[in-house]
Design a protein around this motif. Structure first.
Motif, PDB file in Angstrom:
ATOM      1  N   UNK A   1       0.822  -1.200   0.000  1.00 15.01           N
ATOM      2  CA  UNK A   1       0.000   0.000   0.000  1.00 15.01           C
ATOM      3  C   UNK A   1       0.863   1.259   0.000  1.00 15.01           C
ATOM      4  N   UNK A   2       0.441   2.210  -0.799  1.00 17.76           N
ATOM      5  CA  UNK A   2       1.132   3.496  -0.790  1.00 17.76           C
ATOM      6  C   UNK A   2       0.068   4.563  -1.037  1.00 17.76           C
ATOM      7  N   UNK A   3       0.493   5.790  -1.209  1.00 17.13           N
ATOM      8  CA  UNK A   3      -0.487   6.838  -1.478  1.00 17.13           C
ATOM      9  C   UNK A   3      -0.641   7.030  -2.979  1.00 17.13           C
ATOM     10  N   UNK A   4      -1.870   7.206  -3.422  1.00 22.69           N
ATOM     11  CA  UNK A   4      -2.153   7.496  -4.821  1.00 22.69           C
ATOM     12  C   UNK A   4      -1.456   8.811  -5.181  1.00 22.69           C
ATOM     13  N   UNK A   5      -0.760   8.821  -6.299  1.00 23.99           N
ATOM     14  CA  UNK A   5       0.010  10.018  -6.643  1.00 23.99           C
ATOM     15  C   UNK A   5      -0.898  11.182  -7.062  1.00 23.99           C
ATOM     16  N   UNK A   6      -2.179  10.887  -7.313  1.00 26.53           N
ATOM     17  CA  UNK A   6      -3.108  11.957  -7.697  1.00 26.53           C
ATOM     18  C   UNK A   6      -3.901  12.461  -6.488  1.00 26.53           C
ATOM     19  N   UNK A   7      -4.635  11.544  -5.846  1.00 26.72           N
ATOM     20  CA  UNK A   7      -5.565  11.989  -4.793  1.00 26.72           C
ATOM     21  C   UNK A   7      -5.036  11.742  -3.389  1.00 26.72           C
ATOM     22  N   UNK A   8      -3.920  11.006  -3.260  1.00 24.21           N
ATOM     23  CA  UNK A   8      -3.292  10.708  -1.973  1.00 24.21           C
ATOM     24  C   UNK A   8      -4.113   9.799  -1.074  1.00 24.21           C
ATOM     25  N   UNK A   9      -5.065   9.091  -1.687  1.00 26.60           N
ATOM     26  CA  UNK A   9      -5.757   8.042  -0.953  1.00 26.60           C
ATOM     27  C   UNK A   9      -4.806   6.856  -0.807  1.00 26.60           C
ATOM     28  N   UNK A  10      -5.073   5.990   0.153  1.00 28.67           N
ATOM     29  CA  UNK A  10      -4.261   4.785   0.308  1.00 28.67           C
ATOM     30  C   UNK A  10      -4.650   3.792  -0.781  1.00 28.67           C
ATOM     31  N   UNK A  11      -3.672   3.229  -1.452  1.00 32.78           N
ATOM     32  CA  UNK A  11      -3.972   2.371  -2.596  1.00 32.78           C
ATOM     33  C   UNK A  11      -2.914   1.281  -2.761  1.00 32.78           C
ATOM     34  N   UNK A  12      -3.304   0.194  -3.461  1.00 35.09           N
ATOM     35  CA  UNK A  12      -2.322  -0.847  -3.772  1.00 35.09           C
ATOM     36  C   UNK A  12      -1.869  -0.753  -5.222  1.00 35.09           C
ATOM     37  N   UNK A  13      -2.438   0.211  -5.954  1.00 38.52           N
ATOM     38  CA  UNK A  13      -1.977   0.432  -7.324  1.00 38.52           C
ATOM     39  C   UNK A  13      -2.019   1.931  -7.566  1.00 38.52           C
ATOM     40  N   UNK A  14      -1.152   2.417  -8.396  1.00 39.76           N
ATOM     41  CA  UNK A  14      -1.098   3.863  -8.595  1.00 39.76           C
ATOM     42  C   UNK A  14      -1.330   4.186 -10.062  1.00 39.76           C
ATOM     43  N   UNK A  15      -2.285   5.039 -10.453  1.00 41.94           N
ATOM     44  CA  UNK A  15      -3.272   5.728  -9.600  1.00 41.94           C
ATOM     45  C   UNK A  15      -4.261   4.756  -8.966  1.00 41.94           C
ATOM     46  N   UNK A  16      -4.980   5.247  -7.960  1.00 44.20           N
ATOM     47  CA  UNK A  16      -5.904   4.389  -7.233  1.00 44.20           C
ATOM     48  C   UNK A  16      -7.107   4.028  -8.092  1.00 44.20           C
ATOM     49  N   UNK A  17      -7.911   3.107  -7.596  1.00 40.08           N
ATOM     50  CA  UNK A  17      -9.043   2.591  -8.363  1.00 40.08           C
ATOM     51  C   UNK A  17     -10.046   3.699  -8.718  1.00 40.08           C
TER      52      UNK A  17
END
Ligand SMILES: [Zn+2]
Ligand SMILES: [Zn+2]
Lengths: 256, 203
Positions: free
Chosen positions: B59-75
């Motif tokens: 998990x990291x932060x989405x590079x666009x919205x900074x939500x927690x995500x397992x893929x970037x950008x987030x879903x």
């Protein structure tokens, strides 16, 4: 005084921190018990009965039950929510600064009714203030007074000789104004203009209504802010955190 | 913190200690969990260990919205069906969940990772505000919905953001006051939150 198992008190909410799932620890300032920490259960849930009655910078009537560590708030009723204060970013920021000062300078459960009254009156002032800074300076001066750090402004804080009507020196270490003779020996004293001294003397001895009649230009306001800030920093041995935010807001407003 | 009511072998003592550090888990529960795992089949313990490592590794932060995500950008940011002209600003990643449940917001999100809290030394620099402003740069965004919590710090943060966004000629709205003052978004029910989104007002 001995506190019964269940008791009622007026309080101003000066700080809130999250606790566990949905609770909060509130720091209260009360007339009879001074500063007090208490738990407000479930207040992060929208349906909480306590809800807005225990919001920051609110004057409320609380019912508390003695707890093992912290007392627990069982009922709350707003006395004054200071909503004009909460609709304005500058006023909120001043209110948060005032709260931080009270929290920083006080220990728990030491009664200081004059301080409670000052805090309450200051929130009223900030709710109507055109000039929040004036209220902050007045608050700082009287806060220090009620805590035993009243700055000596009438005569030299070191030798006691009368002050000349000129630019003198202010020494945080000596807790007041120094004459020129004594000022030479005090390396960290800063200069204090005659106007600043006059305003501080007046504010130290008058009520808010009279204090509000003083007009200070931006240069004088800045000087007063700096003198008070240095003195407070010296007493706390650290900077008050909210000052960064106050400075930032002021800077961004002036840029427009 | 020491757990003194039962001597245990070093590995189990360590596990108890780790459980005990978690929110809402006291020494007794920590002990019960540790002994439960000790008796559980190996696969069960491994699955738990794997799940824990995964949240840190994957998990990291989405590079666009900074939500927690397992893929970037987030879903959400990746979803072509969503309306990129509307950005809903929230304090924490967990606040997205109740808003998504309402199905009333078809746009994107932006996570601030906190609120302005001057007495804790948290100002705009400590939040993801720069990142929000740079998203507004492209001219694509027409509305920013401020969904910070309806309490003093949340309101102050919304007021500050409104000031920053106002000169950009973007509509700035705030969740309607149906939300009771003092509560957290995280705990709002769907109906109240739906109404608050629908009744959002210009700031
Ligand atoms: Zn002297
Ligand atoms: Zn995203």
């Amino acid at each position: 005084m001995t506190v019964p198992r269940v008791y009622q008190t007026e309080a101003i909410i000066i700080k809130r921190t999250k606790l566990g799932e949905a609770d909060r620890i509130l720091t209260l300032y009360t007339p009879d018990l001074g500063k007090l920490k208490a738990v407000a259960k479930g207040t992060r849930r929208p349906k909480s009965k306590l809800g807005g009655h225990v919001e920051l910078l609110t004057h409320s009537l609380l019912m508390l039950a003695r707890g093992r560590n912290l007392d627990i708030i069982t009922q709350a009723q707003t006395i004054n929510s200071f909503s004009p204060l909460k609709d304005d970013l500058e006023r909120i920021s001043c209110g948060l600064y005032v709260s931080e000062l009270v929290d920083s300078f006080t220990a728990e459960r030491i009664e200081n009714r004059r301080l409670f009254n000052l805090l309450l009156e200051t929130l009223h002032q900030l709710s109507q203030a055109k000039n929040g800074e004036l209220a902050l300076r007045y608050f700082e001066l009287h806060l220090l007074d009620h805590l035993g750090y009243r700055p000596q402004l009438q005569r030299c804080a070191s030798c006691g000789s009368p002050l000349q009507p000129v630019t003198n020196l202010f020494s945080s270490g000596q807790g007041g104004v120094l004459c020129h003779e004594c000022g030479y020996q005090e390396p960290i004293a800063r200069s204090l203009s005659l106007n600043a001294l006059k305003v501080l003397r007046l504010w130290q001895n008058c009520d808010y209504a009279t204090a509000n009649r003083v007009n200070t230009n931006s240069e004088l306001s800045l000087e007063l802010e700096q003198v008070m800030r240095e003195y407070i920093r010296y007493l706390l041995e650290r900077q008050v955190k909210s000052t960064d935010w106050l400075d930032k807001l002021k800077k961004e407003t002036h840029q427009k | 913190m020491s757990i003194d009511f039962m001597p245990a072998a070093e590995p189990i003592a360590r596990l108890i200690e780790e459980f005990n550090k978690l929110p809402g888990i006291g020494p007794k529960s920590a002990q019960r969990l540790a002994y439960h795992l000790l008796q559980a089949p190996a696969e069960k313990a491994e699955a738990l260990a794997e799940a824990i490592t995964a949240i840190k590794e994957k998990l990291s932060l989405c590079s666009i919205c900074l939500n927690i995500t397992d893929s970037d950008p987030c879903i959400i940011c990746r979803d072509g069906e969503r309306d990129p002209s509307k950005i809903c600003v929230v304090e924490e990643p967990i606040d997205i969940l109740p808003l998504e449940r309402t199905r009333k917001h078809a746009g994107l999100y932006h996570v601030l990772h906190g609120v302005i809290a001057p007495a804790d030394g948290i100002g705009p620099e400590e939040l993801k505000i720069k990142e929000l402003l740079s998203r507004l740069d492209g001219g694509l965004v027409t509305e920013v919905i401020l969904a910070t919590n309806p309490n003093l710090e949340g309101e102050a943060t919304a007021m500050y953001l409104q000031r920053l966004i106002a000169p950009l000629d973007i509509r700035v709205t705030r969740l309607a006051r149906g939300l009771p003052f003092g509560g957290d978004l995280e705990y709002a029910d769907d109906v109240t939150l739906s109404r608050a989104l629908e009744g959002r007002q210009e700031m």
